[in-house]
Design a protein around this motif. Structure first.
Motif, PDB file in Angstrom:
ATOM      1  N   SER A  10      97.191  15.525  17.543  1.00  0.00           N
ATOM      2  CA  SER A  10      97.935  15.203  16.316  1.00  0.00           C
ATOM      3  C   SER A  10      97.253  14.061  15.554  1.00  0.00           C
ATOM      4  N   GLY A  36      91.555  15.924  10.861  1.00  0.00           N
ATOM      5  CA  GLY A  36      91.521  16.598   9.565  1.00  0.00           C
ATOM      6  C   GLY A  36      92.740  17.478   9.393  1.00  0.00           C
ATOM      7  N   LYS A  37      92.544  18.804   9.558  1.00  0.00           N
ATOM      8  CA  LYS A  37      93.659  19.745   9.454  1.00  0.00           C
ATOM      9  C   LYS A  37      93.472  20.877  10.450  1.00  0.00           C
ATOM     10  N   TYR A  47      94.539  24.970  11.005  1.00  0.00           N
ATOM     11  CA  TYR A  47      94.953  26.157  10.254  1.00  0.00           C
ATOM     12  C   TYR A  47      95.202  27.305  11.231  1.00  0.00           C
ATOM     13  N   TYR A  68      90.036  24.458  13.189  1.00  0.00           N
ATOM     14  CA  TYR A  68      90.018  23.004  13.032  1.00  0.00           C
ATOM     15  C   TYR A  68      88.976  22.660  11.962  1.00  0.00           C
ATOM     16  N   GLN A  79      99.248  25.539   7.847  1.00  0.00           N
ATOM     17  CA  GLN A  79      98.340  24.396   7.964  1.00  0.00           C
ATOM     18  C   GLN A  79      99.136  23.104   8.075  1.00  0.00           C
ATOM     19  N   TRP A  80      98.564  22.147   8.823  1.00  0.00           N
ATOM     20  CA  TRP A  80      99.204  20.839   8.970  1.00  0.00           C
ATOM     21  C   TRP A  80      98.123  19.783   9.264  1.00  0.00           C
ATOM     22  N   PRO A  81      98.410  18.542   8.913  1.00  0.00           N
ATOM     23  CA  PRO A  81      97.417  17.478   9.116  1.00  0.00           C
ATOM     24  C   PRO A  81      97.296  17.084  10.588  1.00  0.00           C
ATOM     25  N   THR A  82      96.095  16.656  10.982  1.00  0.00           N
ATOM     26  CA  THR A  82      95.822  16.192  12.342  1.00  0.00           C
ATOM     27  C   THR A  82      94.988  14.913  12.272  1.00  0.00           C
ATOM     28  N   ASP A  99      89.551  19.923   3.698  1.00  0.00           N
ATOM     29  CA  ASP A  99      90.524  20.930   3.284  1.00  0.00           C
ATOM     30  C   ASP A  99      89.853  22.290   3.122  1.00  0.00           C
ATOM     31  N   SER A 149     105.316  18.302   8.025  1.00  0.00           N
ATOM     32  CA  SER A 149     104.333  18.392   6.940  1.00  0.00           C
ATOM     33  C   SER A 149     103.499  19.655   7.042  1.00  0.00           C
ATOM     34  N   VAL A 150     104.132  20.765   7.402  1.00  0.00           N
ATOM     35  CA  VAL A 150     103.418  22.026   7.499  1.00  0.00           C
ATOM     36  C   VAL A 150     103.583  22.804   6.207  1.00  0.00           C
TER      37      VAL A 150
END
Length: 216
Positions: free
Chosen positions: A216, A183-184, A186, A142, A177-180, A146, A163-164
């Motif tokens: 999310s 942040g993101k 991984y 987490y 990786q995907w947005p949360t 980026d 959006s992965v």
């Protein structure tokens, strides 16, 4: 006035009555003075008692509960101190180990492996790592910023995720990786002995398992 004395057979003058001793007078003034002094003493004791009572009321003693300050209430203090233990503070990262509970770890045949987590990490990152019997290592990272990956990530498809992106490093590992909301997230998979070549398939399967439990 002379009187006849039978014993002496002569006229004699009777003795005069004894006069009161000098300065002997009525005792009433003395009694009044004593009564006044006693009364004054009682007044002084009463006034001191009143002062002591007033001082005790103004200063909280042992066991006394001081009044709340103006503009505050005890209920506000209680509410402020009743935060649930373990609740995540605003802005803090959640626990990356939480998405893989005991049931999921058993199904995936994974065991926690803290030795795979770097001892020093930049601020704004939390990691958790697992190892499989096939010497595959899985990590969930987490981050509030980026994280640089090589090669550059490209869009891909993972069940349950939108959006992965994937960064395929071949034998060196694969990153999803995907947005949360924080942040993101991984997912990184690498082989401990370099014998696996399907690392991106493993990374996609692991990401599909943990994604529903990642904020999310």
């Amino acid at each position: 006035m002379p009187q006849w004395d039978e014993d002496r057979q002569d006229w004699v003058t009777p003795p005069r009555a004894a006069l009161p001793p000098p300065k002997a007078g009525p005792r009433r003034p003395l009694i009044v003075a004593v009564a006044v002094l006693v009364l004054l003493g009682g007044v002084v004791v009463f006034l001191r008692q009143q002062e002591d009572d007033h001082g005790r009321q103004g200063t909280p003693g042992r066991g006394a509960t001081p009044s709340a300050a103006p503009g505050t209430s005890r209920s506000a203090t209680t509410d402020a101190s009743s935060t649930s233990p373990g609740a995540r503070e605003p802005g803090a990262l959640p626990d990356p180990c939480a998405p893989v509970d005991a049931h999921a770890a058993a199904a995936l045949r994974l065991s926690l492996n803290p030795s795979q987590i770097p001892s020093s990490r930049p601020p704004g990152r939390r990691m958790c790592a697992w190892t499989s019997p096939e010497s595959l290592n899985f990590s969930l990272d987490y981050s509030t910023t980026d994280v640089r990956t090589s090669p550059e990530p490209t869009p891909t498809t993972v069940r349950g995720l939108r959006s992965v992106s994937v960064s395929d490093s071949g034998m060196d590992g694969c990153t999803m990786q995907w947005p949360t909301s924080f942040g993101k997230a991984y997912v990184f998979v690498w082989s401990g002995d370099g014998s696996s070549s399907a690392l991106c398939g493993e990374a996609a399967a692991f990401a599909a398992v943990v994604a529903p439990n990642v904020p999310s």
